[in-house]
Design an enzyme around this catalytic site. Structure first.
Site, PDB file in Angstrom:
ATOM      1  N   ARG A   1       3.861 -15.828  -2.690  1.00  0.00           N
ATOM      2  CA  ARG A   1       3.612 -14.416  -2.381  1.00  0.00           C
ATOM      3  C   ARG A   1       2.907 -13.737  -3.562  1.00  0.00           C
ATOM      4  NH1 ARG A   1       5.493 -11.038   2.089  1.00  0.00           N
ATOM      5  NH2 ARG A   1       5.088  -8.957   1.353  1.00  0.00           N
TER       6      ARG A   1
ATOM      7  N   ILE B   1       4.998  -5.628   2.084  1.00  0.00           N
ATOM      8  CA  ILE B   1       5.292  -4.933   0.825  1.00  0.00           C
ATOM      9  C   ILE B   1       4.343  -5.484  -0.230  1.00  0.00           C
ATOM     10  CG2 ILE B   1       7.052  -4.471  -0.918  1.00  0.00           C
ATOM     11  CD1 ILE B   1       7.657  -3.290   1.845  1.00  0.00           C
TER      12      ILE B   1
ATOM     13  N   HIS C   1       5.101   6.291   6.809  1.00  0.00           N
ATOM     14  CA  HIS C   1       6.270   5.670   7.441  1.00  0.00           C
ATOM     15  C   HIS C   1       6.741   6.539   8.607  1.00  0.00           C
ATOM     16  CE1 HIS C   1       9.855   3.237   7.732  1.00  0.00           C
ATOM     17  NE2 HIS C   1      10.575   4.325   7.744  1.00  0.00           N
TER      18      HIS C   1
END
Ligand code: GRF
Length: 209
Positions: A68, A95, A110
């Site tokens: 990642r 993320i 959001h």
């Protein structure tokens, strides 16, 4: 930001927030324009919207990297190549880590009133909790999940027969308008961050104190 702020917008899905930014920035007085659109997957409507608008796109998939962290470095390099003043995560479902956060300030949107209902299922979780009011939040991203300093919020009612899709559409109508308003104001008026407090206006760029 500079006179016309350079935006890189990150998407993972339908890209209606991206479209709202594209539409707004067609007016030069908006103060910002989308210079590139990035995604974590192929074949999404958000990329089609970018191409139709003649905006360059890039795709970086997590699965194409051993770790990642390597993916994050690759995304940061793609973003940096466009020298953005602001990166807007508009329905980008990953993320982002330190390399991306260091590349440019990252604004996120959001579909809930943070700090309630963070994470990938903000609408579903609010509905399951039985709240009567939810909404949307525009915030600066940090390394947490929806934990960064809040820039703006707006409330949206939950109606008795709502399901997740209906409620999300009602939120998104407000979210698109709020995101466009906030990005434009940040570009035109500048902004500062002090601790968790974000202030727009009376400043020429985005800075933390
Ligand atoms: C928005 O509600 C965003 O907050 C959430 O996913 C939705 C993206 O919608 N994370 P779209 O792709 O901009 O239409």
């Amino acid at each position: 930001m500079s006179k016309v702020g350079r935006l890189v917008v990150l998407v993972s899905g339908s890209g209606t927030n991206l479209q709202a930014l594209l539409d707004a920035s067609a007016d030069p007085s908006y103060g910002a324009r989308v210079v590139a659109v990035g995604a974590d997957r192929e074949g999404i409507e958000g990329l089609v919207r970018a191409s139709k608008a003649g905006i360059p796109t890039f795709v970086e998939k997590v699965d194409d990297y051993a770790t990642r962290a390597e993916w994050d470095v690759a995304v940061a390099a793609r973003i940096s190549a466009y020298a953005p003043d602001l990166v807007v995560s508009a329905g980008f479902m990953k993320i982002l880590g330190k390399p991306t956060l260091q590349a440019a300030p990252l604004l996120n949107t959001h579909p809930a009133l943070l700090p309630s209902f963070p994470g990938a299922h903000g609408v579903r979780d609010a509905l399951a909790h039985g709240v009567k009011v939810t909404g949307c939040t525009v915030m600066l991203a940090d390394e947490g999940v929806d934990t960064g300093p809040i820039v703006a919020q707006e409330a949206v009612p939950v109606l008795p027969d709502d399901d997740e899709a209906v409620l999300h559409e009602r939120i998104k109508t407000v979210e698109r308008r709020l995101l466009v308003e906030i990005v434009g104001r940040m570009a035109r008026e500048g902004w500062t961050v002090s601790g968790r407090s974000v202030r727009i206006g009376n400043h020429t760029g985005g800075e933390s104190t």
